[in-house]
Design a protein around this motif. Structure first.
Motif, PDB file in Angstrom:
ATOM      1  N   THR A   1     -10.870 -16.835  33.424  1.00  0.00           N
ATOM      2  CA  THR A   1     -12.071 -16.927  32.614  1.00  0.00           C
ATOM      3  C   THR A   1     -13.249 -16.714  33.549  1.00  0.00           C
TER       4      THR A   1
ATOM      5  N   GLU B   1      -9.192 -12.607  25.369  1.00  0.00           N
ATOM      6  CA  GLU B   1      -8.416 -12.153  26.511  1.00  0.00           C
ATOM      7  C   GLU B   1      -8.099 -10.660  26.425  1.00  0.00           C
TER       8      GLU B   1
ATOM      9  N   THR C   1     -15.228 -12.275  23.876  1.00  0.00           N
ATOM     10  CA  THR C   1     -14.697 -12.841  25.120  1.00  0.00           C
ATOM     11  C   THR C   1     -13.183 -13.008  25.092  1.00  0.00           C
TER      12      THR C   1
ATOM     13  N   GLY D   1     -17.666 -16.171  30.388  1.00  0.00           N
ATOM     14  CA  GLY D   1     -16.764 -16.541  29.303  1.00  0.00           C
ATOM     15  C   GLY D   1     -15.701 -15.507  28.988  1.00  0.00           C
ATOM     16  N   ASP D   2     -15.834 -14.296  29.494  1.00  0.00           N
ATOM     17  CA  ASP D   2     -14.826 -13.273  29.264  1.00  0.00           C
ATOM     18  C   ASP D   2     -13.494 -13.713  29.876  1.00  0.00           C
ATOM     19  N   GLN D   3     -12.405 -13.468  29.126  1.00  0.00           N
ATOM     20  CA  GLN D   3     -11.077 -13.812  29.608  1.00  0.00           C
ATOM     21  C   GLN D   3     -10.280 -12.545  29.876  1.00  0.00           C
TER      22      GLN D   3
ATOM     23  N   ARG E   1      -4.331 -16.185  33.708  1.00  0.00           N
ATOM     24  CA  ARG E   1      -5.501 -15.944  32.851  1.00  0.00           C
ATOM     25  C   ARG E   1      -6.743 -16.347  33.639  1.00  0.00           C
TER      26      ARG E   1
END
Length: 155
Positions: free
Chosen positions: A89, A18, A16, A93-95, A87
């Protein structure tokens, strides 16, 4: 929400964490109206957006996303802005942080509808009466609706 195959492969490697990804925003105009989508992931209104596939020209990606998300054909008229998203999210949960190319676009044909599972609603909004949205999305719309010839950049 469909995730491009290359992102699935990247996520298998980095989890997950960034990712920095290229993206497009299509500010689609029809007369005094603008096309907006109500996003499944956050419930907010926004112009058509999407990730550029590897090797895909960004303007082609904008046309593809308009057809995939809203069922409309468009022309891509000009590059309106280049910006970086905050950023994000995602619900899983992936950024990600997205290098966005915003294009001023014109509607050609098709009546908008939620053509995929990324949006709950798609419709034309009067430019003078847009729904609440994130400031950075509104800035993309402002750039796309401007009569400027050159693209906007933050310096």
């Amino acid at each position: 929400m469909p995730i491009p195959p290359f992102v699935v492969e990247l996520r298998a490697l980095v989890g997950t964490r960034e990712l920095w990804l290229p993206a497009v925003t299509a500010v689609v105009r029809r007369g005094d109206d603008i096309l907006l989508t109500e996003r499944v992931d956050n419930g907010r209104w926004a112009p058509v957006t999407g990730i550029v596939d590897p090797g895909e020209e960004p303007a082609v990606a904008a046309r593809r996303e308009a057809l995939e998300e809203a069922g409309v054909e468009i022309t891509v008229d000009r590059l309106a802005a280049v910006s970086v998203s905050p950023r994000i999210t995602h619900p899983n949960g992936d950024q990600g942080v997205y290098l966005d190319l915003t294009f001023a676009c014109s509607w050609v044909s098709g009546e908008p509808y939620p053509a995929d599972d990324e949006n709950t609603d798609v419709r034309w909004w009067p430019i003078r009466d847009l729904p609440p949205m994130q400031d950075w999305m509104r800035a993309r719309i402002d750039a796309g609706l401007s009569d400027e010839v050159a693209a906007r950049f933050l310096t």
